[in-house]
Design a protein around this motif. Structure first.
Motif, mmCIF file in Angstrom:
data_model
loop_
_atom_site.group_PDB
_atom_site.id
_atom_site.type_symbol
_atom_site.label_atom_id
_atom_site.label_comp_id
_atom_site.label_asym_id
_atom_site.label_seq_id
_atom_site.Cartn_x
_atom_site.Cartn_y
_atom_site.Cartn_z
ATOM 1 N N ILE A 142 51.501 76.867 39.933
ATOM 2 C CA ILE A 142 50.435 75.728 39.021
ATOM 3 C C ILE A 142 50.688 74.328 39.414
ATOM 4 C CG2 ILE A 142 49.946 75.395 36.655
ATOM 5 C CD1 ILE A 142 49.949 79.146 36.325
ATOM 6 N N TYR A 143 52.147 74.365 38.799
ATOM 7 C CA TYR A 143 52.198 72.921 38.970
ATOM 8 C C TYR A 143 52.084 72.157 40.021
ATOM 9 C CZ TYR A 143 55.863 69.064 38.013
ATOM 10 O OH TYR A 143 56.189 67.945 37.726
ATOM 11 N N GLY A 144 52.527 72.720 41.492
ATOM 12 C CA GLY A 144 51.715 72.097 42.399
ATOM 13 C C GLY A 144 50.431 72.210 42.677
ATOM 14 N N SER A 145 49.823 72.744 41.737
ATOM 15 C CA SER A 145 48.175 72.281 42.107
ATOM 16 C C SER A 145 47.448 71.764 41.095
ATOM 17 C CB SER A 145 47.083 73.616 41.337
ATOM 18 O OG SER A 145 47.182 74.817 42.377
ATOM 19 N N ILE A 146 48.339 71.158 39.770
ATOM 20 C CA ILE A 146 48.337 70.396 38.766
ATOM 21 C C ILE A 146 48.568 68.773 39.316
ATOM 22 C CG2 ILE A 146 48.504 69.536 36.301
ATOM 23 C CD1 ILE A 146 48.468 72.168 35.349
ATOM 24 N N LEU A 147 49.799 68.918 40.083
ATOM 25 C CA LEU A 147 50.442 67.596 39.964
ATOM 26 C C LEU A 147 49.751 67.000 41.631
ATOM 27 C CD1 LEU A 147 52.909 66.117 39.500
ATOM 28 C CD2 LEU A 147 54.114 67.278 41.469
ATOM 29 N N GLY A 148 48.792 67.932 42.624
ATOM 30 C CA GLY A 148 48.532 67.710 43.713
ATOM 31 C C GLY A 148 46.653 67.324 43.311
ATOM 32 N N PHE A 149 45.979 67.591 42.021
ATOM 33 C CA PHE A 149 45.253 67.079 41.435
ATOM 34 C C PHE A 149 45.682 65.770 41.040
ATOM 35 C CE2 PHE A 149 42.308 66.452 37.707
ATOM 36 C CZ PHE A 149 41.290 66.727 37.745
ATOM 37 N N ILE A 150 46.964 65.623 40.007
ATOM 38 C CA ILE A 150 46.936 63.364 39.664
ATOM 39 C C ILE A 150 47.583 62.967 40.732
ATOM 40 C CG2 ILE A 150 48.794 62.784 38.181
ATOM 41 C CD1 ILE A 150 48.912 64.985 36.355
ATOM 42 N N TYR A 151 48.367 63.590 41.579
ATOM 43 C CA TYR A 151 48.304 62.488 42.881
ATOM 44 C C TYR A 151 47.194 61.904 43.635
ATOM 45 C CZ TYR A 151 53.333 63.613 42.780
ATOM 46 O OH TYR A 151 54.444 63.523 42.809
ATOM 47 N N GLY A 152 46.255 63.487 43.666
ATOM 48 C CA GLY A 152 45.125 62.845 44.513
ATOM 49 C C GLY A 152 44.443 62.261 43.835
ATOM 50 N N PHE A 153 44.118 62.515 42.467
ATOM 51 C CA PHE A 153 43.653 61.205 41.471
ATOM 52 C C PHE A 153 43.465 59.917 41.467
ATOM 53 C CE2 PHE A 153 42.894 59.535 37.624
ATOM 54 C CZ PHE A 153 41.057 59.855 37.187
ATOM 55 N N LEU A 154 44.836 59.753 41.372
ATOM 56 C CA LEU A 154 45.253 58.669 41.354
ATOM 57 C C LEU A 154 45.514 57.592 42.824
ATOM 58 C CD1 LEU A 154 49.156 58.741 39.503
ATOM 59 C CD2 LEU A 154 46.772 58.055 38.564
ATOM 60 N N PHE A 155 45.941 58.396 43.725
ATOM 61 C CA PHE A 155 45.115 58.174 44.953
ATOM 62 C C PHE A 155 43.827 57.475 45.455
ATOM 63 C CE2 PHE A 155 44.685 57.753 49.761
ATOM 64 C CZ PHE A 155 45.215 57.816 50.497
ATOM 65 N N ASP A 156 43.108 58.401 45.332
ATOM 66 C CA ASP A 156 41.813 57.689 45.386
ATOM 67 C C ASP A 156 41.079 56.373 44.520
ATOM 68 O OD1 ASP A 156 41.089 59.831 46.858
ATOM 69 O OD2 ASP A 156 39.817 61.376 45.212
ATOM 70 N N ILE A 157 41.619 56.925 43.188
ATOM 71 C CA ILE A 157 41.177 55.274 41.672
ATOM 72 C C ILE A 157 42.615 54.344 42.535
ATOM 73 C CG2 ILE A 157 42.361 54.560 39.709
ATOM 74 C CD1 ILE A 157 39.926 56.444 39.849
ATOM 75 N N ILE A 158 43.488 54.221 42.914
ATOM 76 C CA ILE A 158 44.517 52.764 43.813
ATOM 77 C C ILE A 158 43.729 52.911 45.382
ATOM 78 C CG2 ILE A 158 46.604 52.394 43.619
ATOM 79 C CD1 ILE A 158 47.701 54.531 41.743
ATOM 80 N N THR A 159 43.717 53.313 45.176
ATOM 81 C CA THR A 159 42.579 52.984 47.099
ATOM 82 C C THR A 159 41.679 52.634 47.396
ATOM 83 O OG1 THR A 159 43.117 55.152 47.240
ATOM 84 C CG2 THR A 159 45.028 54.041 48.126
ATOM 85 N N GLY A 160 40.474 53.677 46.851
ATOM 86 C CA GLY A 160 39.358 53.140 46.183
ATOM 87 C C GLY A 160 38.939 53.796 47.350
ATOM 88 N N SER A 161 39.714 55.125 47.913
ATOM 89 C CA SER A 161 38.926 55.965 48.928
ATOM 90 C C SER A 161 37.739 56.636 48.295
ATOM 91 C CB SER A 161 40.390 56.752 48.941
ATOM 92 O OG SER A 161 40.776 57.228 48.737
ATOM 93 N N LEU A 162 36.941 57.398 48.260
ATOM 94 C CA LEU A 162 35.598 58.172 48.069
ATOM 95 C C LEU A 162 36.530 59.140 46.753
ATOM 96 C CD1 LEU A 162 32.699 59.719 48.336
ATOM 97 C CD2 LEU A 162 33.642 61.079 49.792
#
Length: 163
Positions: free
Chosen positions: A51-71
């Motif tokens: 569960i922690y891995g899923s939530i952390l993956g969500f947060i990491y992916g969201f931040l990665f999308d926001i910061i890098t400007g990807s889709l």
């Protein structure tokens, strides 16, 4: 009360993102680059649970999308599923076995394959391309390259936990 390892896993994202976006593209083989953030995600998924891995993956992916400007949403969905898959290997009894041995590289390869496959789906919505070539170039090769980097990182993994 928020556990300190939760804050550390969140704060470690930013140096890894900086390295991922500045240094790692210099290591590219054609267009294939390893994913350091995914390696960090797999580590925390194994040590903290599914569960922690899923939530952390969500947060990491969201931040990665926001910061890098990807889709927006592509990395978020991909890393959520990758963290979920890596979390299957979370077991207190076998944690050291998964983190020290070559099993960690195999778990990284599996998670990276899932992450890359989902990312490739979003990145190549052009249906005129060969699906097997897209699968090979955008999913399998990054998974192998990321697991090779994780395998090299195991050399520096301390025998005792730092956190």
């Amino acid at each position: 009360m928020i556990k300190p390892q939760y804050i550390i896993s969140f704060l470690l994202f930013f140096p890894f993102l900086l390295i991922q976006t500045t240094i790692i593209p210099l290591l590219a083989i054609d267009t294939v680059i390893p994913d350091l953030i995914l390696i960090l995600l797999v580590y925390y998924s194994i040590t903290q649970g599914q569960i922690y891995g899923s939530i952390l993956g969500f947060i990491y992916g969201f931040l990665f999308d926001i910061i890098t400007g990807s889709l927006l949403g592509s990395a978020m969905i991909a890393k959520t599923f990758a963290g979920f898959a890596a979390g299957y290997f979370s077991s207190e009894n076998k944690q050291d076995q998964y983190l020290i041995s070559y099993n960690f590289a195999l778990i990284v390869m599996l998670s990276s394959f899932i992450d890359s496959t989902i990312s490739a789906f979003f990145a190549s919505l052009n249906f005129t391309s060969n699906i097997f070539m897209i699968f090979f170039k955008y999913a399998l090769l990054p998974a192998i390259y990321t697991s090779a980097i994780a395998l090299m990182g195991m050399i520096f993994y301390p025998k005792k936990r730092l956190f």
